[in-house]
Design a protein around this motif. Structure first.
Motif, PDB file in Angstrom:
ATOM      1  N   ASP A   1       0.152  -6.649   3.312  1.00 45.74           N
ATOM      2  CA  ASP A   1       0.311  -5.289   3.820  1.00 45.74           C
ATOM      3  C   ASP A   1      -0.469  -4.268   2.999  1.00 45.74           C
ATOM      4  O   ASP A   1      -0.545  -3.098   3.362  1.00 45.74           O
ATOM      5  CB  ASP A   1       1.797  -4.900   3.832  1.00 45.74           C
TER       6      ASP A   1
ATOM      7  N   ASN B   1       0.334  -3.132   0.053  1.00 43.58           N
ATOM      8  CA  ASN B   1       1.217  -2.249  -0.714  1.00 43.58           C
ATOM      9  C   ASN B   1       1.343  -2.675  -2.173  1.00 43.58           C
ATOM     10  O   ASN B   1       1.487  -1.830  -3.060  1.00 43.58           O
ATOM     11  CB  ASN B   1       2.611  -2.211  -0.077  1.00 43.58           C
TER      12      ASN B   1
ATOM     13  N   ASP C   1       2.300  -2.393  -8.813  1.00 42.16           N
ATOM     14  CA  ASP C   1       3.205  -2.066  -7.720  1.00 42.16           C
ATOM     15  C   ASP C   1       3.644  -3.372  -7.086  1.00 42.16           C
ATOM     16  O   ASP C   1       2.810  -4.168  -6.631  1.00 42.16           O
ATOM     17  CB  ASP C   1       2.502  -1.160  -6.705  1.00 42.16           C
TER      18      ASP C   1
ATOM     19  N   GLY D   1       5.205  -4.035  -4.273  1.00 42.90           N
ATOM     20  CA  GLY D   1       5.015  -4.186  -2.840  1.00 42.90           C
ATOM     21  C   GLY D   1       5.971  -5.209  -2.268  1.00 42.90           C
ATOM     22  O   GLY D   1       7.181  -5.166  -2.511  1.00 42.90           O
TER      23      GLY D   1
END
Length: 412
Positions: A266, A268, A314, A316
């Motif tokens: 994704d 993220n 991050d 995610g």
């Protein structure tokens, strides 16, 4: 036959040799003008020329000085060149057949040893040399596999028949009205490669020497792409440098060091890291190379030892903690067996693997196991169908899975 006819015949042969369009520098008559007076004398100079025409060994090595004899330095060069060729794949392929008879006691009756025609070995060496350009660069630069671990020295022809291909499966669940796709693929592009480094002077087969190196960029994708639900998977992009060693404790050793960035499907999650791997290869131990010749079973095993460090920025959709460090120590161990290779022309093979890792920060142990049966659709092995079973936990996914899949695989 008279002396005049013999001399005339020899002169005609020499004229054809020296004026042949295929003749190169080695047949240039000026090389044999030892006193540099612009003439070939009937004595020593013609005799040295005759020796060179009759002996390919002298043609290749009698150079410093060119006198029709082999000096100590020229003899040493013969041994050095022979040592260099002794670790080439053409020679090792022949030795593997002989070694099959020597596994138990390092000795075998002479009558049981079958050595191929030596002329065919020379032709194989010449063919292998002609397939390389002057920089010894293999021209294939882009290729696709299932895993990045199958990319030793980034040569796509190395063991391609028994390697797992990339797969892409599209799944439609009409009950839950959900569409998803599973991808398992690694692609690499070679930026630079040299696979025939010089065998250093004074070395022998007991000394390890750098025989090749490469630099490549890659993308490694593994996971599920959800069209109607969240995706789960890792996309790793990196740069790898790899060094090939020949000789020493093993026939070959592949040392790979690289850096990479990691994200989820994704986009993220984000992490970055680096890893180092060591892969020994030795046909005497059935390690990394298939020993050909057995009509019933050919097998080998491949250990790849790894240190992998990762820093998450991050999390995610990763099952990893944000702003955390991970260091995995362990190995990927794979066993490959060609089943009835004579009957199936080495198209039918089975694979089993174990990925065992210890995480040095959290002290967690992860293990993943699998097995599969593969059949190469084309003789070269670039496409295959497979049935595969996987059980356990991938170290970066950190999610337990148990799955049985059927796949169409592609290798390039």
């Amino acid at each position: 036959m008279s002396a005049r006819c013999s001399t005339a015949g020899l002169s005609a042969i020499l004229w054809l040799v020296l004026h042949s369009p295929a003749a190169g520098q080695d047949t240039d008559a000026s090389r044999f003008d030892l006193d540099r007076d612009g003439f070939l004398e009937a004595g020593k100079e013609m005799h040295v020329l005759a020796l060179h025409i009759s002996s390919p060994i002298l043609r290749q090595y009698d150079n410093a000085p060119l006198d029709g004899r082999l000096s100590d330095n020229e003899i040493a060069m013969i041994y050095a060149d022979a040592e260099k060729k002794a670790v080439s794949r053409a020679v090792l392929g022949v030795l593997a057949l002989v070694d099959d008879k020597l596994l138990e006691n390092d000795r075998a009756p002479v009558g049981e040893i079958k050595i191929p025609d030596l002329t065919s070995i020379d032709e194989a060496l010449d063919t292998a040399t002609k397939q390389l350009d002057p920089e010894c660069e293999v021209k294939d630069r882009f290729f696709i596999r299932r895993d990045k671990i199958d990319m030793s020295i980034y040569n796509k022809k190395l063991g391609v028949k028994e390697k797992a291909g990339a797969s892409f499966v599209l799944d439609r669940d009409f009950v839950d009205n959900v569409t998803s796709a599973t991808i398992d693929a690694a692609a690499a592009f070679v930026l630079f490669r040299n696979t025939c480094r010089d065998f250093g002077p004074g070395n022998d087969l007991d000394d390890a020497f750098a025989s090749g190196f490469s630099l490549a960029t890659y993308a490694d994708l593994a996971g599920n792409i959800g069209f109607d639900e969240p995706s789960r998977g890792n996309a790793q992009f990196g740069l790898d440098g790899q060094l090939e060693l020949q000789g020493g404790l093993f026939r070959y050793q592949y040392l790979t060091a690289g850096v990479y960035v990691l994200t989820d499907f994704d986009g993220n999650g984000f992490a970055y890291g680096g890893e180092f791997t060591w892969e020994p290869v030795d046909e005497r131990l059935h390690m990394g190379i298939t020993r050909r010749g057995n009509p019933w079973l050919e097998w080998y095993w491949s250990p790849i030892f790894r240190v992998d460090g990762l820093r998450t920025v991050d999390a995610g959709s990763f099952n990893l903690d944000p702003e955390s460090n991970y260091v995995w120590l362990g190995a990927d161990i794979e066993f490959t067996a060609n089943l009835l290779p004579s009957m199936f022309d080495q198209r039918l093979y089975a694979k089993a693997f174990a990925n065992l890792y210890w995480e040095a920060v959290t002290y967690e142990f992860t293990d993943q196991y699998g097995a599969g049966l593969f059949y190469n659709i084309d003789p070269a092995g670039f496409t295959s169908v497979s049935t595969e079973y996987v059980y356990g936990t991938d170290r970066k996914e950190r999610v337990h899975e148990e799955a049985l899949t059927m796949r169409l695989n592609f290798k390039y």
